[in-house]
Write an enzyme that holds these catalytic residues in place. Structure first.
Site, PDB file in Angstrom:
ATOM      1  N   LYS A  37       2.346   2.676  15.108  1.00  0.00           N
ATOM      2  CA  LYS A  37       2.308   4.043  14.885  1.00  0.00           C
ATOM      3  C   LYS A  37       0.864   4.461  14.284  1.00  0.00           C
ATOM      4  CE  LYS A  37       3.745   2.427  10.227  1.00  0.00           C
ATOM      5  NZ  LYS A  37       4.906   2.186   9.228  1.00  0.00           N
ATOM      6  N   TYR A 267     -27.086  14.579  -3.197  1.00  0.00           N
ATOM      7  CA  TYR A 267     -26.638  15.847  -3.595  1.00  0.00           C
ATOM      8  C   TYR A 267     -26.243  15.351  -5.323  1.00  0.00           C
ATOM      9  CZ  TYR A 267     -25.557  18.314   0.536  1.00  0.00           C
ATOM     10  OH  TYR A 267     -25.972  18.835   1.884  1.00  0.00           O
TER      11      TYR A 267
HETATM   12  C1  PLP Z   1       5.100   0.731   9.103  1.00  0.00           C
HETATM   13  C2  PLP Z   1       6.205   0.173   8.986  1.00  0.00           C
HETATM   14  C3  PLP Z   1       6.285  -1.265   9.133  1.00  0.00           C
HETATM   15  C4  PLP Z   1       5.077  -1.898   9.152  1.00  0.00           C
HETATM   16  O1  PLP Z   1       4.540  -2.312   7.943  1.00  0.00           O
HETATM   17  P1  PLP Z   1       3.546  -3.139   7.651  1.00  0.00           P
HETATM   18  O2  PLP Z   1       3.373  -3.419   5.925  1.00  0.00           O
HETATM   19  O3  PLP Z   1       2.115  -2.573   8.056  1.00  0.00           O
HETATM   20  O4  PLP Z   1       3.739  -4.504   7.966  1.00  0.00           O
HETATM   21  C5  PLP Z   1       7.559  -1.928   9.125  1.00  0.00           C
HETATM   22  N1  PLP Z   1       8.608  -1.220   9.201  1.00  0.00           N
HETATM   23  C6  PLP Z   1       8.507   0.515   9.003  1.00  0.00           C
HETATM   24  C7  PLP Z   1       9.921   1.280   8.828  1.00  0.00           C
HETATM   25  C8  PLP Z   1       7.398   0.770   8.849  1.00  0.00           C
HETATM   26  O5  PLP Z   1       7.316   2.253   8.747  1.00  0.00           O
END
Ligand code: PLP
Length: 375
Positions: A37, A267
């Protein structure tokens, strides 16, 4: 000559493969759902998915349907899980692209069942139970009822049950073990045969802190990209210490200048020089994800040494102090994230300067910049 930005994010393919193998070894025989993702946490979803596919990923995890469609269109054949919930209007797309929905409520049941019937198929779905995250999922008290509701839909097959750990970055809290126990208890309580279902709960923190959490499938994210759920220390597990950060972020020195003591920089003059100061000017700023919170805080590597950011980071320019670094020249590489010589700046370190976590730093840099894959 190809004209491109002087700011580049480099991603190491071999580091990704190495991290995948570590996560896999830490999870026994569990299948691996590689979390890609957020454009693979800024590392580029399609290229990362190809690499993890060659490494043996059983599945990919994304937040939204549109990401899953992108993976399928790129030719990925693994299971693709949609983890952030659905609207009924996505049912046809889910069938068309053979995505696997994770149900977080009963909203889309009818639409999915109908779409599956129209296609003459049985659609595998997973169900999310809320055993402590508090964001999404079926509460334990409603779980058995919802399982029945799914089983009544002729064209849906309940293939798996999942949950998510809220405190896997804090192994000492005891929360992860408690939540695992509750997850297993909920599954036992509703009278189905958990043996026939794919049970999965472990994110990166769960994988490395509680081997019993691996169950049938694990869902590593941050560890695939080389970081721990919390900053890795000497106290972390041996395997976690072997993770290799995959991303570097590199700019170039666009100018070097000397200014006298008493010069206000940038700035707001948030920094005024106390000595004659040599400055390297970098063509990078908050537009590139090098956020303004790094003003007077960040460090970058030039000629293998740490150069502090002076004054405000602006949209496209940042000043760093190179008074104590001999020989800095226009055109030199400036490493904002990653290794140069003996020195290294990690996403955990940048995150501490910014008051956030490595995840956010990686997403920022990766989303704002051109990515080049190396070795
Ligand atoms: C993002 C996510 C993960 C992975 O989590 P990490 O801490 O990056 O390993 C696992 N399960 C779900 C449902 C997620 O949304």
């Amino acid at each position: 000559m190809v004209i491109e930005s002087l700011n580049r994010v480099l991603v190491s393919r071999s580091a990704l493969a190495h991290n995948f193998a570590l996560c896999r070894r830490a999870s026994g025989n569990a299948a691996v759902m590689a979390m890609v993702k957020a454009d693979a946490y800024g590392h580029g979803m399609l290229e990362c998915a190809r690499i993890f596919s060659r490494c043996g990923a059983a599945a990919f995890g994304v937040a939204e349907v549109v990401e899953g469609v992108g993976l399928r269109q790129a030719g990925m054949t693994e299971d693709i899980f949609i983890l952030a919930g659905l609207l009924p209007e996505f049912a046809e797309t889910i069938l068309q692209y053979r995505l696997t929905p994770v149900l977080v409520d009963t909203h889309s049941l009818d639409a999915l069942d109908r779409a599956a019937r129209t296609c003459g198929r049985i659609l595998d779905v997973h169900l999310k139970v809320d055993v402590g995250m508090g964001r999404q999922g079926i509460l334990p008290v409603d779980f058995a009822t919802v399982v029945q509701e799914i089983r009544q839909r002729r064209n849906l097959n309940l293939a798996g049950i999942m949950a998510h750990f809220p405190k896997a970055d804090d192994p000492d809290s005891g929360s992860t073990a408690r939540i695992l126990a509750e997850f297993l208890a909920v599954n036992r309580s509703c009278g189905h045969d958990p043996g026939g279902l794919c049970l999965h709960i472990a994110n990166s923190g769960g994988i490395f802190s509680l081997s019993a959490a691996a169950l049938d499938m694990v869902r590593p994210g941050i560890s695939l990209y080389g970081y721990g759920a919390a900053p890795v220390t000497q106290a972390s597990s041996r395997r976690e210490q072997e993770l290799r950060p995959a991303m570097s972020f590199i700019s170039r020195v666009i100018g070097v200048r000397a200014v006298p003591a008493g010069t206000g920089l940038g700035y707001g003059h948030s920094f005024v020089t106390r000595r004659r100061t040599r400055l390297a000017v970098l063509p990078v700023g908050y537009e590139d994800g090098y956020l303004r919170t790094l003003s007077n805080r960040g460090r970058v590597l030039i000629r293998g040494r740490r150069a502090p950011v002076l004054g405000r980071v602006s949209m496209n320019l940042t000043l760093v102090d190179v008074t104590d670094i001999p020989g800095v020249e226009t055109g030199d590489e400036a490493v904002l994230l990653g290794r140069q010589g003996q020195e290294c700046i990690t996403a955990d370190e940048i995150a501490a300067w910014m008051g956030t976590i490595s995840y956010e730093v990686l997403c920022l840099f990766g989303h704002c910049n051109r990515i080049e894959y190396v070795d």
